[in-house]
Design a protein around this motif. Structure first.
Motif, PDB file in Angstrom:
ATOM      1  N   ARG B 127       2.703 -36.108  -4.785  1.00 48.59           N
ATOM      2  CA  ARG B 127       3.638 -36.264  -5.883  1.00 48.59           C
ATOM      3  C   ARG B 127       2.940 -36.988  -7.018  1.00 48.59           C
ATOM      4  O   ARG B 127       2.422 -38.091  -6.845  1.00 48.59           O
ATOM      5  CB  ARG B 127       4.821 -37.112  -5.383  1.00 48.59           C
ATOM      6  CG  ARG B 127       6.087 -36.875  -6.094  1.00 48.59           C
ATOM      7  CD  ARG B 127       7.149 -37.858  -5.566  1.00 48.59           C
ATOM      8  NE  ARG B 127       7.936 -38.297  -6.691  1.00 48.59           N
ATOM      9  CZ  ARG B 127       8.944 -37.588  -7.189  1.00 48.59           C
ATOM     10  NH1 ARG B 127       9.298 -36.464  -6.603  1.00 48.59           N
ATOM     11  NH2 ARG B 127       9.610 -38.007  -8.225  1.00 48.59           N
ATOM     12  N   ALA B 132       6.238 -35.607 -11.998  1.00 46.34           N
ATOM     13  CA  ALA B 132       7.030 -34.908 -10.997  1.00 46.34           C
ATOM     14  C   ALA B 132       8.530 -35.068 -11.251  1.00 46.34           C
ATOM     15  O   ALA B 132       9.338 -34.340 -10.689  1.00 46.34           O
ATOM     16  CB  ALA B 132       6.664 -35.422  -9.606  1.00 46.34           C
ATOM     17  N   PRO B 139       8.944 -30.482 -10.120  1.00 43.73           N
ATOM     18  CA  PRO B 139       8.795 -30.009  -8.738  1.00 43.73           C
ATOM     19  C   PRO B 139       7.914 -28.764  -8.619  1.00 43.73           C
ATOM     20  O   PRO B 139       7.242 -28.577  -7.613  1.00 43.73           O
ATOM     21  CB  PRO B 139      10.235 -29.711  -8.299  1.00 43.73           C
ATOM     22  CG  PRO B 139      11.074 -29.789  -9.513  1.00 43.73           C
ATOM     23  CD  PRO B 139      10.329 -30.552 -10.554  1.00 43.73           C
ATOM     24  N   HIS B 143       4.558 -31.492  -7.822  1.00 40.88           N
ATOM     25  CA  HIS B 143       4.841 -31.939  -6.464  1.00 40.88           C
ATOM     26  C   HIS B 143       4.346 -30.861  -5.520  1.00 40.88           C
ATOM     27  O   HIS B 143       5.112 -30.117  -4.915  1.00 40.88           O
ATOM     28  CB  HIS B 143       6.342 -32.215  -6.281  1.00 40.88           C
ATOM     29  CG  HIS B 143       6.641 -32.868  -4.979  1.00 40.88           C
ATOM     30  ND1 HIS B 143       7.852 -32.770  -4.356  1.00 40.88           N
ATOM     31  CD2 HIS B 143       5.873 -33.631  -4.168  1.00 40.88           C
ATOM     32  CE1 HIS B 143       7.819 -33.423  -3.207  1.00 40.88           C
ATOM     33  NE2 HIS B 143       6.623 -33.964  -3.083  1.00 40.88           N
TER      34      HIS B 143
END
Lengths: 560, 310
Positions: B127, B132, B139, B143
């Motif tokens: 992350r 993030a 995402p 991530h």
């Protein structure tokens, strides 16, 4: 036997050096190089002085280019040594050659088409930084181009540029690397007379700055116009080195071709390729003939006088309003009309890339016409199938013989059969015994130097490939023969052979269209000359009224 | 996580093997070496990556080992085509079969035939702080596992190297006109060697990624044509790193779409949907080949003393 005496005797170049003069910039001593069983260089000594344009003269296979490729590290010599400024150097790759101060402009330009002029010039030269920074190099190139009269746009993409400009890029590459010795391999191929003059002017500036230029050529006229000293090579040996003031075109021609007695003694590729002694004699005659019309030192474009036939009486071939597109789909031939008489040799002259290939293909049935018509003795041919064009007697000898003219890995017999193969079939099968007999006949009749009819066509030299293609063309008894740059890269003897065959065909009633970028060739063969520019025939003139400089202006679109 | 974000995140993961394999193809192709053993390299990379990870207990070790094995194959390809001038396609296809067989054999020798194959842990997601947290983009891009970052940063670095440095310009000249490059003192042979080695290593790393992100184990045929698609993708990307990344996103999108529709059960037989990436490839290639600028000397061998032009 002048050559043997000269080759064996003391270094004649030494006698040419001014008393108390400095040692030569470049010395090549006893250079030897073989390709398989062929001895390309057989103990060549070659010296070049500073501030001189040194001509390297010889026919195909004489070893001129091989010698220079050794100097540039492209070929590894089997034996011999090279000295620069009196110190021995080891040149095993172009990198060594560049470091030693040698620059070379190859016949086929060694450029990356997708790169710009600046990128091509700086490529490989140490810039001192990891990141590319082309701005200072671009300025240097602009200065060099200005100083030496080599006009280029540093930001242009090289692949888009015409031949003349690409050549300047090659010269700039060498100048940018601060070359002491600049080698140019057949630099005038595809240049207009004006471009040739400009090139020779630039070369003069270059030697005035203290550099040396080596000019590889087989054109005597050029050496007389541009060179201070010339070395004649033949069969991988240096025949002699002479100053321009001490020689004449006649003498150079004789030295280049050699006397026939010696040729018969000499078991070399070239002598055998010439075959009969009379071919050699004719070739020599032509070379001298062409050269006699030259008055050094001005660059003149020799115009050997030729009887021009009258304008065609009976129209044999009628080409009307023909247009055609190139491979990219753009219109490359615009509205071309021509009437050709029986037995006429009609020259089409122009700078490469002005629609010549497309026109040639359109009027031989290879490329569809987008508009227009064509008749041969009243028979309409436009839009017909290829086989009908062939049956009508249309024969095409394309420019790119390796790619479009032959099947390189097929046998000579198979290549000779192509197109006319229907005449050699029985029940749909090829009658090979008859085909082989034909091939054997053709090989001897056209003096094709080949191991036999079974050899792969692509293994032969360019001159022999062209002889084979012409043999195939003439065996079809053409009514329209289209030749595109038929003698490019051929030596004197082969060129002469082609000219004889073409004249004989024309005398027999065949109409010949000769598309060529070699103005001398056009002038030597044609009765009428058309100039092609941007896909249009801008002018058609009688051979006797043709002036090379006027043609040059038409070819470049300066005057219409 | 929304449906869209979830989908895009999966696409980014699915991109990784395409990016590595295609950039590898592109890199050696830019120097004239056309490696057609991608499918083999991916498969062998998957086997080696899995086995070394399993035995050493580290995914990083698996990836490095796969890269080394790929490099060895690349060395063989580059050396025999550069020095012996063997045909690149014949050698490439031979290496493809060799790698395919070696992968299968290695697995059988080390693991044998078992009812429950051993598993390696999947790659951990990293992350990136702050980034993030951005909606959707966070995402999807920030991530992910480290190989995603490596693929994207590596692609950018490749672009910079090829088009903004002297060394990159020299490399490209070798694939366009080796004779010109040679005549300017550029070492054609060494350029072909190192790009061939690095290119192949990237392909094998692409393969090693597969067991570490999907199944956790090696199975025969797990490259599933990704190697062949990578070749197509390189042409589609016009042999440029930035377009290859874009193309990889497209191919990966197709792959994920096919997978998801299987799961979702949308009336159409899933075999048809599974065909999607391949059909899309065909269609795209028909158009892409028209504009794709291919290195002029791609797939050819250079002989300085050859008297033939080119």
């Amino acid at each position: 036997m002048v050559s043997n005496a000269a080759a064996a005797g003391p270094d004649p170049a030494a006698a040419l050096r001014p008393a108390g003069g400095q040692s030569p910039v470049l010395r090549m001593i006893d250079i030897r190089k073989s390709f398989g069983t062929v001895r390309a260089l057989d103990g060549v000594d070659f010296d070049v002085e500073a501030r001189q344009v040194h001509g390297l003269l010889g026919g195909n296979g004489a070893g001129k280019t091989t010698l220079m490729n050794v100097l540039y590290g492209l070929y590894a010599a089997d034996d011999g040594r090279i000295e620069i400024d009196g110190a021995r150097v080891s040149i095993r790759s172009p990198r060594d050659a560049i470091a030693a101060g040698i620059g070379m402009v190859h016949q086929s330009f060694l450029q990356v088409d997708t790169f710009t002029v600046t990128e091509n010039v700086v490529l490989g030269a140490a810039s001192g930084s990891f990141r590319t920074n082309l701005a200072p190099a671009g300025r240097t190139i602009a200065e060099l181009s200005d100083h030496f009269g080599l006009a280029v746009d540093p930001t242009a993409v090289v692949g888009d540029l015409p031949v003349g400009v690409r050549q300047r890029v090659e010269i700039l590459k060498a100048l940018y690397r601060k070359a002491k010795v600049l080698v140019l391999d057949e630099p005038t191929t595809n240049l207009t007379p004006q471009e040739v003059d400009a090139l020779f002017g630039s070369l003069r500036t270059i030697v005035d700055e203290g550099m040396s230029v080596i000019l590889i050529t087989h054109k005597i006229r050029e050496t007389m116009a541009a060179c201070d000293v010339m070395t004649v090579m033949r069969d991988g040996r240096r025949v002699t080195t002479v100053c321009r003031e001490d020689t004449s075109p006649d003498e150079l021609a004789a030295l280049m071709v050699g006397d026939t007695v010696e040729l018969e003694d000499d078991e070399t590729v070239m002598a055998a390729a010439m075959g009969a002694a009379d071919v050699t004699r004719t070739a020599m005659h032509t070379a001298m003939h062409a050269a006699m019309h030259t008055a050094p030192p001005a660059v003149t474009h020799a115009v050997p006088h030729r009887e021009a036939g009258p304008a065609p009486r009976t129209s044999h071939i009628r080409i009307e309003n023909v247009s055609a597109s190139n491979d990219a789909g753009a219109l490359a031939v615009h509205d071309v009309s021509l009437e050709l008489g029986r037995g006429e040799i009609h020259g089409i002259s122009g700078v490469a890339g002005n629609g010549q290939t497309e026109l040639a293909e359109a009027i031989t049935g290879v490329r569809p016409m987008s508009a227009g018509s064509m008749t041969l003795d009243g028979t309409h041919l436009a839009g017909r199938a290829t086989v009908e064009w062939l049956e009508a007697g249309v024969v095409y000898v394309p420019e790119d013989r390796q790619r479009d003219g032959i099947l390189p890995s097929a046998s000579i017999a198979a290549n000779l059969l192509l197109g006319g193969h229907r005449r050699f079939t029985r029940f749909g099968l090829i009658d090979w015994s008859r085909a082989r007999a034909m091939a054997t006949d053709v090989i001897s009749e056209y003096s094709i130097r080949a191991p036999g009819f079974g050899a792969a066509a692509g293994q032969m030299s360019g001159g022999n490939i062209q002889r084979m293609i012409l043999a195939r063309a003439f065996r079809r008894q053409p009514r329209l023969l289209l030749l595109h740059n038929p003698t490019r890269g051929l030596d004197l003897a082969s060129t002469q052979f082609v000219y004889e065959q073409v004249r004989r065909a024309a005398a027999g009633g065949c109409t010949v269209v000769l598309i060529s970028e070699d103005l001398d060739e056009i002038l030597a063969l044609s009765q009428r000359i058309s100039i092609i520019y941007s896909g249009r025939l801008v002018s058609t003139i009688d051979r006797n009224n043709a002036d090379p400089y006027q043609l040059g202006r038409l070819m470049t679109g300066v005057s219409v | 996580m929304s449906e869209l974000t979830n989908f895009l995140a999966l696409v980014v993961t699915a991109m990784v093997p395409y990016v590595f394999a295609s950039q590898g193809t592109m890199l050696s192709g830019r120097a004239g070496v056309f490696n057609v053993s991608q499918e083999g390299m991916l498969t062998l990379g998957a086997a080696v990556g899995f086995l070394v990870s399993l035995k050493v207990g580290s995914n990083a070790a698996g990836i490095i080992a796969a890269g080394l094995v790929g490099a060895l194959f690349g060395l063989v390809l580059a050396a025999v085509t550069t020095y012996l001038r063997l045909d690149q396609f014949v050698v490439g296809l031979a290496l493809f079969f060799l790698a395919l067989g070696a992968a299968s054999l290695l697995y059988r020798v080390v693991i044998g035939v078992t009812m429950s194959p051993p598993l390696i842990p999947l790659l951990q997601k990293w992350r990136i702080p702050l980034l993030a947290d951005i909606p959707v983009v966070g995402p999807v891009l920030f991530h992910q596992d480290p190989m995603v970052y490596l693929a994207l940063i590596g692609s950018a670095a490749l672009w910079w190297f090829l088009f903004r440095t002297d060394a990159g310009m020299r490399l490209r000249s070798v694939g366009e006109n080796p004779k010109a490059a040679d005549s300017l003192g550029i070492n054609v042979a060494s350029t072909r060697l190192w790009t061939g080695i690095v290119g192949s290593a990237l392909m094998a790393i692409a393969g090693a990624y597969l067991p570490m992100v999907y199944s956790g184990t090696y199975t025969d045929g797990m490259a599933a044509g990704r190697g062949w698609l990578a070749i197509a993708l390189t042409f589609f990307g016009g042999w440029r790193p930035q377009f290859i990344v874009a193309g990889a996103a497209f191919f990966a999108g197709m792959e994920v779409l096919a997978l998801r529709s299987q799961v979702a059960g949308i009336g159409i037989p899933h075999q048809f949907v599974a065909m999607l990436p391949y059909v899309a490839t065909l269609l795209v290639m028909i158009f892409a080949f028209r504009w794709a600028r291919v290195p002029a000397f791609l797939g050819r061998n250079y002989d300085r003393e050859s008297r033939l032009v080119g």
